[in-house]
Design a protein around this motif. Structure first.
Motif, short mmCIF file in Angstrom:
data_model
loop_
_atom_site.label_atom_id
_atom_site.label_comp_id
_atom_site.label_asym_id
_atom_site.label_seq_id
_atom_site.Cartn_x
_atom_site.Cartn_y
_atom_site.Cartn_z
N GLU A 180 0.81 -1.22 0.00
CA GLU A 180 0.00 0.00 0.00
C GLU A 180 0.84 1.26 0.00
OE1 GLU A 180 -0.12 -2.60 1.99
OE2 GLU A 180 -2.06 -2.87 2.97
N ALA A 181 2.11 1.14 0.36
CA ALA A 181 2.95 2.30 0.65
C ALA A 181 3.13 3.23 -0.54
CB ALA A 181 4.33 1.82 1.11
N GLY A 182 3.19 4.53 -0.24
CA GLY A 182 3.50 5.53 -1.25
C GLY A 182 5.00 5.58 -1.50
N GLY A 183 5.39 6.09 -2.67
CA GLY A 183 6.81 6.24 -2.99
C GLY A 183 7.42 4.94 -3.47
N HIS A 184 8.77 4.92 -3.51
CA HIS A 184 9.47 3.76 -4.07
C HIS A 184 9.36 2.53 -3.18
CE1 HIS A 184 11.36 6.78 -6.68
NE2 HIS A 184 11.40 5.79 -7.52
N ARG A 185 9.18 1.39 -3.82
CA ARG A 185 9.23 0.13 -3.09
C ARG A 185 10.70 -0.11 -2.71
NH1 ARG A 185 5.51 -1.15 -1.38
NH2 ARG A 185 6.17 -3.26 -0.93
N GLY A 186 10.91 -0.50 -1.46
CA GLY A 186 12.29 -0.72 -1.02
C GLY A 186 12.86 -2.04 -1.49
N MET A 187 12.11 -2.79 -2.31
CA MET A 187 12.50 -4.16 -2.72
C MET A 187 13.93 -4.21 -3.27
SD MET A 187 9.66 -4.01 -5.73
CE MET A 187 10.04 -5.40 -6.77
N PHE A 188 14.67 -5.25 -2.84
CA PHE A 188 16.05 -5.36 -3.32
C PHE A 188 16.48 -6.80 -3.57
CE2 PHE A 188 17.87 -6.76 0.71
CZ PHE A 188 16.94 -6.29 1.63
N VAL A 193 7.21 -7.11 -8.94
CA VAL A 193 6.30 -6.20 -8.27
C VAL A 193 4.93 -6.86 -8.05
CG1 VAL A 193 5.22 -4.94 -10.19
CG2 VAL A 193 5.92 -3.73 -8.17
N PHE A 194 4.64 -7.86 -8.87
CA PHE A 194 3.30 -8.49 -8.80
C PHE A 194 3.16 -9.40 -7.58
CE2 PHE A 194 4.36 -7.58 -13.21
CZ PHE A 194 3.40 -6.61 -13.44
N THR A 195 4.26 -9.79 -6.97
CA THR A 195 4.16 -10.66 -5.79
C THR A 195 4.39 -9.88 -4.49
OG1 THR A 195 6.47 -11.25 -6.07
CG2 THR A 195 4.85 -12.75 -7.02
N VAL A 272 7.58 4.29 -14.55
CA VAL A 272 7.86 5.20 -15.67
C VAL A 272 8.58 6.49 -15.27
CG1 VAL A 272 5.96 4.33 -17.09
CG2 VAL A 272 5.55 6.28 -15.58
N PHE A 273 8.57 6.83 -13.99
CA PHE A 273 9.21 8.09 -13.61
C PHE A 273 10.70 7.94 -13.31
CE2 PHE A 273 4.77 9.04 -12.63
CZ PHE A 273 4.62 10.17 -13.43
N THR A 274 11.08 6.77 -12.78
CA THR A 274 12.49 6.62 -12.37
C THR A 274 13.12 5.32 -12.84
OG1 THR A 274 11.91 5.49 -10.31
CG2 THR A 274 12.05 7.92 -10.23
N GLY A 275 12.30 4.35 -13.24
CA GLY A 275 12.84 3.03 -13.59
C GLY A 275 12.65 2.01 -12.49
N ARG A 276 12.27 2.45 -11.31
CA ARG A 276 12.00 1.53 -10.21
C ARG A 276 10.53 1.62 -9.82
NH1 ARG A 276 14.92 -1.03 -5.99
NH2 ARG A 276 17.15 -0.99 -6.37
N PRO A 277 9.94 0.51 -9.36
CA PRO A 277 8.54 0.57 -8.97
C PRO A 277 8.30 1.51 -7.78
CG PRO A 277 9.31 -1.70 -9.13
CD PRO A 277 10.52 -0.84 -9.24
N GLY A 290 2.61 3.38 -18.91
CA GLY A 290 2.79 2.34 -17.88
C GLY A 290 1.48 1.68 -17.55
N PRO A 291 1.18 1.42 -16.27
CA PRO A 291 2.03 1.86 -15.16
C PRO A 291 3.42 1.20 -15.14
CG PRO A 291 0.15 0.59 -14.34
CD PRO A 291 -0.06 0.78 -15.80
N MET A 292 3.53 -0.10 -15.57
CA MET A 292 4.87 -0.67 -15.65
C MET A 292 5.25 -0.74 -17.14
SD MET A 292 5.80 -1.19 -12.54
CE MET A 292 7.25 -2.23 -12.66
#
Ligand SMILES: Cc1cc2nc3c(=O)[nH]c(=O)nc-3n(C[C@H](O)[C@H](O)[C@H](O)COP(=O)(O)O)c2cc1C
Length: 376
Positions: A180-188, A193-195, A272-277, A290-292
């Motif tokens: 639900e979080a706003g901004g960049h996903r911290g995923m590393f 993104v779908f999971t 689409v804005f930065t290359g990261r979800p 996009g969105p992706m």
């Protein structure tokens, strides 16, 4: 008073409410207001030069002696691939033509720089009580230098694996960042993104998997969300979007307006804005490209070719090409000064806990007694 005081004790703060670091939107005014109110104010440095970060930190340290969090992105800086860049420009070409822009106006890189030696020197100079990272952690030497200052180190996890990895690297607490979080996903540790997992499901699974305290983030905007986070086992919450309507948020009028009007189903995750979800309010670029999008170059390079489109459309009062970062609970936002918001969130949450302990508990116990006899 709070059902879980691990984070309050660890960070030496009064309220287990962390104002999320928000690059480009929250600066010293917000940090000071939240920390003075008893929460933890966070300065995001991802879009600041070392000099700008220094000025913000000087202001913060002059205005408050309370604990603060200083936050950095720690992605790998990509080399840039001319073929990918060309594909991306081609994908955006129609907009350049429509707006009468020359596509040589696109800049090759963007100004999001990962945590490095110079920023580390700044941390050593200002000794923030908490240092947080997004997209994993920096290399071991930089991390060791920070650790020697005595700062508590935290980072975002979007899965149990990421949370375990962060704990293994020595993080003192973990931000469980739900979908639900706003901004960049911290995923590393994943690109998928779908999971990605929602806050309600992620927090208890992370709590079960690590020993360090867990901070819940994503879609938390009022006392109901904070109570729920504690019920799930969190020891604090990190709140971003709900602080964006505070007068201290340094955002453009078009962004502010979009936040005021956004509905529950109007945000999406986009690259689409930065290359990261990242999650933001859906606008023209997100809908049409996009969105992706497969041809968006690696983070943060996608931002380069979008920048002239954004500048031109913002000058005409349009948010068509502007990242409008916001989480799914954006409709719950209220317009209040950051200190007041922090105190109100805490007071309303404590009131709910009191209600559960005093008014609701006897009913619950009575029900439980009835159920116990039925079971016999
Ligand atoms: C405008 C905006 C900018 C953000 N920038 C950062 C950042 O620079 N560093 C970071 O660690 N997290 C950043 N985040 C993510 C937050 O740390 C947090 O995970 C998120 O705000 C929580 O969800 P919520 O917005 O629904 O409260 C940002 C979020 C928003 C809304």
């Amino acid at each position: 008073m709070w059902p879980n005081d691990r984070l309050i004790n660890l960070f030496d703060i009064e309220l287990p409410i962390i104002q999320a670091p928000m690059a480009g939107s929250a600066f010293s005014d917000m940090v000071v207001a939240v920390s003075e109110a008893g929460g933890l104010g966070s300065l995001a440095c991802a879009l600041l030069s070392v000099e700008q970060a220094r000025r913000e930190l000087e202001t913060i340290r002059r205005k408050t002696s309370r604990p603060i969090n200083v936050n950095f992105f720690c992605h790998q800086q990509p080399r840039g691939d001319p073929a990918l860049e060309m594909n991306w420009r081609r994908r955006l070409e129609a907009y350049y033509v429509q707006m009468g822009l020359d596509d040589s106006a696109a800049v090759l890189s963007s100004n999001r720089v990962p945590f490095d030696d110079k920023m580390c020197d700044l941390v050593l100079e200002f000794h923030p009580e908490v240092v947080s990272f997004h997209f994993g952690l920096p290399d071991k030497d930089l991390l060791a230098r920070i650790r020697r200052t005595g700062a508590k180190i935290i980072s975002s996890a979007t899965s149990v694996d990421e949370a375990r990895w962060l704990e293994d690297q020595g993080c003192d607490a973990i931000v469980a960042q739900g979908y639900e979080a706003g901004g960049h996903r911290g995923m590393f540790l994943t690109q998928s993104v779908f999971t990605q997992v929602g806050t309600m499901a992620l927090v208890p699974q992370v709590v079960d998997a690590v020993r360090v305290p867990v901070i819940a983030a994503g879609g938390i905007a009022d006392a109901r969300g904070i109570v729920a986070a504690f019920a799930l086992g969190a020891a604090a919450v990190q709140i971003g979007t709900a602080y964006l309507l505070c007068p201290e948020a340094q955002i453009s009028p078009i962004y502010r307006q979009a936040l005021k009007e956004a509905q529950d189903d109007e945000t999406a995750i986009t690259n689409v804005f930065t290359g990261r979800p990242a999650r933001g309010i859906a606008n023209r670029l997100m809908r049409e490209v996009g969105p992706m999008c497969d041809v968006a170059p690696e983070f943060p390079l996608a931002a380069g070719a979008v920048a002239p489109l954004r500048a031109k459309s913002e000058a005409a009062g349009s948010a068509d090409f502007t990242p409008l970062w916001a989480g799914q609970a954006v409709r719950l936002n209220r317009t209040l000064p950051a200190a007041e918001l922090t105190k109100q969130l805490a007071a309303e949450t404590l009131e709910k806990f009191r209600f559960l302990q005093t008014r609701a508990l006897p009913d619950v116990l009575a029900q439980a007694a009835v159920l116990a006899t039925v079971g016999r």
